[in-house]
Design a protein around this motif. Structure first.
Motif, mmCIF file in Angstrom:
data_model
loop_
_atom_site.group_PDB
_atom_site.id
_atom_site.type_symbol
_atom_site.label_atom_id
_atom_site.label_comp_id
_atom_site.label_asym_id
_atom_site.label_seq_id
_atom_site.Cartn_x
_atom_site.Cartn_y
_atom_site.Cartn_z
ATOM 1 N N SER A 239 41.167 39.101 40.195
ATOM 2 C CA SER A 239 40.557 39.510 41.450
ATOM 3 C C SER A 239 41.498 39.161 42.596
ATOM 4 N N THR B 22 35.258 47.179 49.651
ATOM 5 C CA THR B 22 36.485 47.391 48.894
ATOM 6 C C THR B 22 37.181 48.584 49.532
ATOM 7 N N PRO C 50 35.831 42.651 43.344
ATOM 8 C CA PRO C 50 36.371 43.622 42.393
ATOM 9 C C PRO C 50 37.463 42.934 41.572
ATOM 10 N N LEU D 259 36.564 53.935 43.394
ATOM 11 C CA LEU D 259 35.874 52.917 44.193
ATOM 12 C C LEU D 259 34.360 53.117 44.164
ATOM 13 N N TRP E 117 39.747 43.785 49.309
ATOM 14 C CA TRP E 117 38.313 43.662 49.511
ATOM 15 C C TRP E 117 38.058 42.498 50.450
#
Length: 148
Positions: free
Chosen positions: A5, A135, A97, A61, A125
């Protein structure tokens, strides 16, 4: 291997020449509708060369938001200006994410953020108020020549 991440950070500031925001229900059927809206917008905004890449980034997305924040509201925002297109998807999940490493090329799925990373000049993000996040991805774009 574990999922990675990225560190949260805000998207770059873009002086908007054009902008649109759309709320949508967190269902898979909304993804093709928004893809079509994006294709139409980019023609209207005179940046049609960005359509294929932008539609794919938007799709990835939005699909992530639908899959990983299914019980929340989702908002799509597109901003064009300063030679870039900023795509932003806001959802009601605070879960960051994560890029999932995939060693098996036969496995379908789990490559959405890898595609976003490959197709955009920058992405990231940031947490939002409550338990929400945004995001985003940035793509360079060039407008079509307009004859006076």
């Amino acid at each position: 291997m574990t999922a990675h991440s990225p560190t949260p950070r805000a998207q770059p500031a873009v002086v908007a020449r054009h902008q649109i925001a759309m709320g949508l229900t967190p269902t898979a059927s909304e993804v093709p509708r928004i893809r079509q809206e994006v294709a139409t917008l980019l023609r209207l905004w005179k940046i049609p060369a960005a359509t294929d890449t932008a539609v794919l980034v938007v799709s990835e997305l939005l699909t992530n938001a639908v899959l990983y924040a299914p019980m929340t509201s989702i908002e799509f925002v597109a901003t064009h200006g300063d030679g870039v297109l900023l795509i932003e998807v806001r959802d009601g999940s605070s879960t960051p994410p994560a890029i999932k490493p995939t060693l098996d090329t036969e496995v379908l799925g789990s490559r959405g953020l890898q595609l976003v990373q490959a197709l955009s000049s920058d992405w990231g993000w940031i947490p939002l108020a409550g338990s929400a996040k945004s995001t985003w991805a940035v793509m360079p774009v060039r407008g079509t020549q307009i004859n006076p």
